[in-house]
Design a protein around this motif. Structure first.
Motif, short mmCIF file in Angstrom:
data_model
loop_
_atom_site.label_atom_id
_atom_site.label_comp_id
_atom_site.label_asym_id
_atom_site.label_seq_id
_atom_site.Cartn_x
_atom_site.Cartn_y
_atom_site.Cartn_z
N ALA A 81 96.42 32.19 124.83
CA ALA A 81 95.70 32.13 126.11
C ALA A 81 95.17 30.71 126.35
O ALA A 81 95.28 30.19 127.47
CB ALA A 81 94.55 33.13 126.12
N LEU A 89 91.36 36.65 129.24
CA LEU A 89 92.38 37.58 128.73
C LEU A 89 92.27 38.86 129.54
O LEU A 89 91.16 39.34 129.80
CB LEU A 89 92.11 37.93 127.26
CG LEU A 89 92.48 36.89 126.23
CD1 LEU A 89 91.91 37.27 124.87
CD2 LEU A 89 93.99 36.78 126.14
N ARG A 91 93.04 42.83 129.63
CA ARG A 91 93.34 43.96 128.74
C ARG A 91 93.17 45.26 129.51
O ARG A 91 92.20 45.43 130.26
CB ARG A 91 92.39 43.94 127.53
CG ARG A 91 92.44 42.68 126.70
CD ARG A 91 93.81 42.40 126.11
NE ARG A 91 94.17 43.42 125.15
CZ ARG A 91 95.41 43.71 124.79
NH1 ARG A 91 96.43 43.05 125.33
NH2 ARG A 91 95.65 44.65 123.92
N ASN A 109 87.81 37.33 119.44
CA ASN A 109 88.40 36.29 120.28
C ASN A 109 87.32 35.38 120.87
O ASN A 109 87.49 34.16 120.94
CB ASN A 109 89.24 36.91 121.40
CG ASN A 109 90.54 37.51 120.88
OD1 ASN A 109 91.04 37.12 119.83
ND2 ASN A 109 91.06 38.46 121.62
N THR A 118 87.18 37.92 128.07
CA THR A 118 88.07 39.08 128.05
C THR A 118 87.62 40.03 129.15
O THR A 118 86.44 40.39 129.22
CB THR A 118 88.02 39.81 126.69
OG1 THR A 118 88.46 38.91 125.67
CG2 THR A 118 88.93 41.04 126.70
#
Length: 164
Positions: A81, A89, A91, A109, A118
């Motif tokens: 990424a 990110l 998800r 992460n 995220t």
């Protein structure tokens, strides 16, 4: 400023669930880099090139302004990424089990690359039970997977099962 996200996965095969998450992400980001995990020890149903083409064809049918590109990666998702220049990110989350796992991954992460957020996108009710693993298993047993994947993906799966 361009807002770029990284959406990692195996996408083997691309499912309607993957597309539902991608559609949601395309509403928020200017660019989505779809990262296809490529691991030499694994034997996927589709090659990287085939999966990339299936994703590109599916994206053509989504009416969003975001630009979508596809890249391979074989290391840590958060590093891929960062290399892609992503600020987030993407998800998908189907249920509490997914959320527990994804929360752990987001924490790790975030510790490694705090500049990459995220974001979780919930599965739609109709795509919640779909997994690529189940699609592969149903297809391997001769079942019809057309309700779970885009039409061109179902055709490609049939081609793998019934090569001419």
């Amino acid at each position: 400023m361009t807002r770029r996200a990284f959406y990692p996965g195996s996408f083997d095969p691309l499912t309607n669930g993957h597309l539902a998450v991608l559609d949601q992400a395309m509403r928020i980001f200017d660019e989505i880099v779809v990262g296809i995990g490529v691991h030499p020890a694994k034997k996927p149903l589709f090659s990287f090139e085939e999966r990339a083409e299936l994703i590109r064809r599916a994206v053509d049918g989504i009416n969003q302004a975001a630009v979508v590109s596809v890249v391979p990666f074989d290391g840590l998702v958060v590093e891929a990424a960062g290399e892609a220049g992503a600020v987030a990110l993407v998800r998908g989350v189907r249920d509490g089990t997914d959320l527990d796992y994804e929360m752990q991954m987001a924490g790790m992460n975030g510790a490694m690359r705090p500049e990459v957020a995220t974001l979780f996108f919930p599965a739609t009710p109709e795509t919640r039970p779909i997994t690529a693993t189940l699609v592969r298993q149903i297809a391997a047993m001769g079942g019809d997977v057309s309700r779970f994947v885009p039409a061109h993906v179902a055709e490609a799966i049939r081609g793998k099962r019934d090569p001419q």
